[in-house]
Design a protein around this motif. Structure first.
Motif, PDB file in Angstrom:
ATOM      1  N   PHE B  12       0.882  -1.174   0.000  1.00 35.38           N
ATOM      2  CA  PHE B  12       0.000   0.000   0.000  1.00 35.38           C
ATOM      3  C   PHE B  12       0.910   1.211   0.000  1.00 35.38           C
ATOM      4  O   PHE B  12       1.564   1.472   1.003  1.00 35.38           O
ATOM      5  N   VAL B  15       4.248   0.965   1.833  1.00 33.88           N
ATOM      6  CA  VAL B  15       4.248  -0.070   2.866  1.00 33.88           C
ATOM      7  C   VAL B  15       4.042  -1.458   2.255  1.00 33.88           C
ATOM      8  O   VAL B  15       3.043  -1.694   1.582  1.00 33.88           O
ATOM      9  N   ALA B  17       2.682  -4.509   2.948  1.00 31.73           N
ATOM     10  CA  ALA B  17       1.823  -5.114   3.967  1.00 31.73           C
ATOM     11  C   ALA B  17       1.992  -6.625   3.980  1.00 31.73           C
ATOM     12  O   ALA B  17       1.953  -7.261   5.039  1.00 31.73           O
ATOM     13  N   PRO B  36       2.076  -9.009  15.611  1.00 34.30           N
ATOM     14  CA  PRO B  36       1.697  -7.715  16.190  1.00 34.30           C
ATOM     15  C   PRO B  36       0.743  -6.951  15.282  1.00 34.30           C
ATOM     16  O   PRO B  36       0.590  -7.280  14.110  1.00 34.30           O
ATOM     17  N   ASN B  37       0.095  -5.930  15.835  1.00 32.73           N
ATOM     18  CA  ASN B  37      -0.803  -5.115  15.016  1.00 32.73           C
ATOM     19  C   ASN B  37      -0.043  -4.498  13.859  1.00 32.73           C
ATOM     20  O   ASN B  37       1.093  -4.077  14.004  1.00 32.73           O
ATOM     21  N   GLY B  38      -0.693  -4.482  12.702  1.00 30.15           N
ATOM     22  CA  GLY B  38      -0.053  -3.917  11.524  1.00 30.15           C
ATOM     23  C   GLY B  38       0.874  -4.891  10.830  1.00 30.15           C
ATOM     24  O   GLY B  38       1.572  -4.530   9.881  1.00 30.15           O
ATOM     25  N   ALA B  39       0.890  -6.156  11.291  1.00 29.67           N
ATOM     26  CA  ALA B  39       1.794  -7.143  10.698  1.00 29.67           C
ATOM     27  C   ALA B  39       1.350  -7.559   9.301  1.00 29.67           C
ATOM     28  O   ALA B  39       2.126  -8.110   8.540  1.00 29.67           O
ATOM     29  N   GLY B  40       0.080  -7.315   8.984  1.00 22.44           N
ATOM     30  CA  GLY B  40      -0.414  -7.685   7.663  1.00 22.44           C
ATOM     31  C   GLY B  40      -1.377  -8.862   7.691  1.00 22.44           C
ATOM     32  O   GLY B  40      -1.723  -9.408   6.643  1.00 22.44           O
ATOM     33  N   LYS B  41      -1.841  -9.230   8.889  1.00 21.48           N
ATOM     34  CA  LYS B  41      -2.705 -10.411   9.008  1.00 21.48           C
ATOM     35  C   LYS B  41      -4.035 -10.224   8.274  1.00 21.48           C
ATOM     36  O   LYS B  41      -4.444 -11.076   7.490  1.00 21.48           O
ATOM     37  N   SER B  42      -4.679  -9.094   8.532  1.00 22.00           N
ATOM     38  CA  SER B  42      -5.969  -8.864   7.867  1.00 22.00           C
ATOM     39  C   SER B  42      -5.780  -8.729   6.357  1.00 22.00           C
ATOM     40  O   SER B  42      -6.598  -9.208   5.569  1.00 22.00           O
ATOM     41  N   THR B  43      -4.708  -8.078   5.973  1.00 18.94           N
ATOM     42  CA  THR B  43      -4.415  -7.951   4.541  1.00 18.94           C
ATOM     43  C   THR B  43      -4.242  -9.325   3.906  1.00 18.94           C
ATOM     44  O   THR B  43      -4.726  -9.573   2.791  1.00 18.94           O
ATOM     45  N   PHE B  52      -8.791  -7.643  -2.112  1.00 18.09           N
ATOM     46  CA  PHE B  52      -7.773  -6.923  -2.876  1.00 18.09           C
ATOM     47  C   PHE B  52      -7.105  -7.895  -3.837  1.00 18.09           C
ATOM     48  O   PHE B  52      -7.056  -9.089  -3.570  1.00 18.09           O
ATOM     49  N   GLN B  84     -12.746  -8.769  11.086  1.00 21.21           N
ATOM     50  CA  GLN B  84     -12.204  -8.310  12.373  1.00 21.21           C
ATOM     51  C   GLN B  84     -13.253  -7.473  13.112  1.00 21.21           C
ATOM     52  O   GLN B  84     -13.472  -7.654  14.299  1.00 21.21           O
TER      53      GLN B  84
HETATM   54  N1  LIG Z   1      -6.801  -0.753   2.494  1.00 15.11           N
HETATM   55  C1  LIG Z   1      -5.595  -0.346   2.918  1.00 15.11           C
HETATM   56  N2  LIG Z   1      -5.038   0.767   2.388  1.00 15.11           N
HETATM   57  C2  LIG Z   1      -3.830   1.188   2.801  1.00 15.11           C
HETATM   58  N3  LIG Z   1      -3.077   0.562   3.710  1.00 15.11           N
HETATM   59  C3  LIG Z   1      -3.563  -0.544   4.278  1.00 15.11           C
HETATM   60  C4  LIG Z   1      -4.855  -1.066   3.908  1.00 15.11           C
HETATM   61  N4  LIG Z   1      -5.090  -2.186   4.629  1.00 15.11           N
HETATM   62  C5  LIG Z   1      -4.005  -2.360   5.402  1.00 15.11           C
HETATM   63  N5  LIG Z   1      -3.091  -1.393   5.200  1.00 15.11           N
HETATM   64  C6  LIG Z   1      -1.777  -1.285   5.842  1.00 15.11           C
HETATM   65  O1  LIG Z   1      -1.171  -2.543   5.770  1.00 15.11           O
HETATM   66  C7  LIG Z   1      -0.520  -2.850   6.978  1.00 15.11           C
HETATM   67  C8  LIG Z   1      -1.052  -4.142   7.550  1.00 15.11           C
HETATM   68  O2  LIG Z   1      -2.368  -3.928   8.030  1.00 15.11           O
HETATM   69  P1  LIG Z   1      -3.297  -5.116   8.519  1.00 15.11           P
HETATM   70  O3  LIG Z   1      -3.280  -6.178   7.513  1.00 15.11           O
HETATM   71  O4  LIG Z   1      -4.625  -4.537   8.857  1.00 15.11           O
HETATM   72  O5  LIG Z   1      -2.559  -5.586   9.839  1.00 15.11           O
HETATM   73  P2  LIG Z   1      -3.058  -6.552  11.000  1.00 15.11           P
HETATM   74  O6  LIG Z   1      -4.371  -7.125  10.632  1.00 15.11           O
HETATM   75  O7  LIG Z   1      -1.977  -7.562  11.130  1.00 15.11           O
HETATM   76  O8  LIG Z   1      -3.142  -5.705  12.244  1.00 15.11           O
HETATM   77  C9  LIG Z   1      -0.698  -1.662   7.899  1.00 15.11           C
HETATM   78  O9  LIG Z   1       0.430  -0.840   7.798  1.00 15.11           O
HETATM   79  C10 LIG Z   1      -1.906  -0.973   7.326  1.00 15.11           C
HETATM   80  O10 LIG Z   1      -1.841   0.408   7.564  1.00 15.11           O
END
Ligand SMILES: Nc1ncnc2c1ncn2[C@@H]1O[C@H](COP(=O)(O)OP(=O)(O)O)[C@@H](O)[C@H]1O
Ligand SMILES: [Mg+2]
Lengths: 319, 250
Positions: B12, B15, B17, B36-43, B52, B84
């Motif tokens: 992104f 970054v 992700a 940890p938070n922001g690790a990319g799990k949800s992505t 995506f 989530q």
């Molecule tokens: N739709 C998006 N647009 C821009 N950046 C994103 C988007 N989704 C996630 N990110 C970025 O990708 C990184 C991983 O996010 P995320 O997957 O939500 O982490 P987690 O679920 O592990 O906490 C973060 O830096 C977040 O800001």
């Protein structure tokens, strides 16, 4: 909402009773003013309820719904004037034409984000309005289509007779509303509510969002066209104002006044709006001002449309 | 159904992700993804479910790449997910939420001739409700459900689509300790009864070590470690990056 086959029968029964009452009234007491009101209401009710398929059901706020109302009126009046088609055929073709127009406009609009959708529908309406104004030779320009509709009897109906027009409009409006009710209670209607509630999740369930929206837009346009046909019958012609944006505004007012989450909300809203218009026009020339104040009072006082208000109040009571 | 990820990458802006992630989830496995938070799990879940498109890499379902497929096609192929932040239809009752999902699943969502729900749909929705334990709130609007029930409803909607692979993004997010255990027990039962390939994201390490048979650790978009609970517990890189500061992660 426990919708099933039964409630479908019940709705049809309610509609039949309502229609019967409306049809009986002139035999008990003739009142030209009341009959006039019902005729205008039937057009407006279809117009507002079809808009609510977009606003209330789907969460798509169209500011240009009047274009289809106007198109329906013009298509019908022109077909009556220029061809020998019988009235029901001309009406059906006019609705078909409007539906196709809605399909084309919708194909461009429905993929846009909410804000742009509202904006582009308004722009399309202005486009169609200016075409009507400038295509003098066909539409009569800002004078409107005059010369009246040819009097063609159908099945012994003479639409120059106010009573017959009244009966015809009431029947068409009730059938049209029933059809809209059926659509809103169908799986497709449920899909529209899903989109309104949570668009992104709906996309994960296998619903093709743009296709659902386009269907909704097209159907709504068609029913607005049907309302326009009734309006054309009432005015014996067509006027550019029918397709102009204040008219779209009227439909939005009707929807908001009556309630977006109750199927009959827009019908009640249309009735309130028409009644208000009539009363206010009699006592003052500042119609817009008075109407605006009344609507503000409702909006700020009830925080929702009248029927929605009573529904919420009622469900609180019964808990 | 086996889920295999190869060299998946998604950025992104600047970054990364998800950065060259390769992982295999065998058919019928129960795995946790932590980090940890922001690790990319949800992505990671978003890429698998088709929310995506990845910049590069493959998502293989039983050895067929689904990267070019739409969300809808992936759902039909058997990838289901919950979110989530619980994602349901707030103005509808629990039963209506599930009937709507089943209706969509059987391809009836565009039907304007029938009445909602189409035949058989109420029964199937009822089964799902029973399975997750939402029958007692059947006629309650989703908007006024408790937080835990909303999370359950989200999972139930996913289940109504009859997935083979189910991705649960923090099913216990925002719950107290007791509620968490109840939730995860339910999830484990579902996995068992439906023979799912189940992947869940979880922050509570007690739960993760108890429930998951394999654990994948993501950190800054990369796979930091994978293995059994014992292997992960004793992995120095994981301890340094994550377990040592677990309290900051939740
Ligand atoms: N739709 C998006 N647009 C821009 N950046 C994103 C988007 N989704 C996630 N990110 C970025 O990708 C990184 C991983 O996010 P995320 O997957 O939500 O982490 P987690 O679920 O592990 O906490 C973060 O830096 C977040 O800001
Ligand atoms: Mg996350």
């Amino acid at each position: 909402m426990k919708s099933n086959g039964r409630s479908g029968t019940r709705e049809t029964a309610i509609a039949a009773v309502a229609l019967l009452i409306v049809l009986v009234v002139p035999f008990v007491h003739r009142s030209p003013a009341f009959e006039d009101f019902v005729i205008r209401l039937s057009a407006m009710a279809l117009f507002a309820t079809s808009l609510n398929l977009l606003v209330g059901n789907t969460g798509m706020v169209s500011f240009g719904h009047g274009m289809f109302y106007g198109l329906g009126a013009y298509a019908f009046a022109l077909m009556m004037q220029m061809t020998e088609l019988s009235l029901p055929v001309a009406a059906m073709l006019a609705v078909l034409f409007t539906t196709l127009a809605a399909l084309c406009v919708g194909a461009i609009c429905v993929r846009l984000s909410t804000d742009y959708f509202a904006f582009i529908t308004l722009a399309f309406q202005m486009l169609i309005y200016s075409v009507i104004i400038s295509w003098q030779s066909l539409t009569g320009g800002d004078q409107g289509l005059r010369g009246g509709l040819p009097r063609r009897e159908i099945f012994g109906f003479d639409l120059a007779s106010q009573l017959h027009l009244y009966q015809c409009c009431a029947v068409v409006a009730v059938l049209g509303l029933l059809a809209l009710r059926h659509i809103s209670a169908s799986p497709f209607g449920q899909t529209l509510r899903m989109i309104r509630d949570n668009e992104s999740r709906t996309g994960f369930l296998g619903v093709v969002l743009w296709r659902a929206r386009l269907w909704a837009f097209t159907i709504a346009g068609g029913f607005a066209g049907l309302g326009g046909v009734l309006a054309a019958l009432f005015v014996s012609g067509a006027y550019p104002e029918l397709a102009d944006w204040p008219n779209s505004g009227q439909a939005i007012f009707a929807v908001m006044l009556g309630g977006i989450n109750s199927f009959l909300g827009p019908v009640l809203g249309a009735a309130m709006l028409l009644a208000l218009n009539d009363v206010v026009a009699r006592v003052t020339e500042y119609q817009g001002l008075v109407l605006g104040i009344v609507i503000l009072i409702f909006a700020l006082g009830l925080r929702r449309g009248v029927l929605d208000f009573f529904r919420v109040a009622w469900s609180k009571d019964s808990q | 159904m086996k889920l295999e990820i190869r060299h998946l990458t998604k950025s992104f802006g600047g970054v990364r992700a998800i950065d060259d992630v390769s992982l295999t989830f065998p058919s019928g496995s129960l795995s946790a993804v932590i980090g940890p938070n922001g690790a990319g799990k949800s992505t990671f879940f978003n890429l698998i479910s088709g929310a995506f498109a990845p910049d590069a890499g493959e998502v293989l379902l039983e050895d067929h790449d689904v990267v070019g497929r739409s969300k809808t096609e992936r759902m039909q192929l058997g990838i289901g997910r919950a979110f989530q932040v619980a994602s349901c239809f707030p103005s509808m009752t629990v039963a209506e939420n599930l009937m709507a999902a089943v209706t969509a699943r059987i391809g009836e969502w565009g039907n304007i001739v029938r009445r909602f729900p189409p035949p058989g749909v109420r029964e199937r929705a009822g089964e799902v409700m029973e399975l997750v334990g939402l029958t007692h709130v059947e006629n309650v609007e989703a908007a006024i459900l408790s937080h835990g029930d909303q999370k359950l409803l989200d999972i139930a909607i996913a289940l109504a689509l009859e997935p083979k692979v189910l991705l649960l993004d923090e099913p216990t997010a925002g719950m107290g300790p007791d509620e968490r255990w109840r939730m995860i027990e339910r999830v484990r039962r579902l996995w068992d009864q439906r023979k799912l390939t189940l992947v869940f994201i979880e922050h509570d390490m007690d739960i993760v070590f108890q429930v998951a048979s394999t654990i994948r650790v993501l950190c800054y978009g990369r796979v930091l470690a994978e293995g059994t609970p014992d292997q992960i517990r004793n992995n120095q890189a994981v301890i340094d990056a994550y377990l040592g500061k677990e309290e900051h992660a939740a």
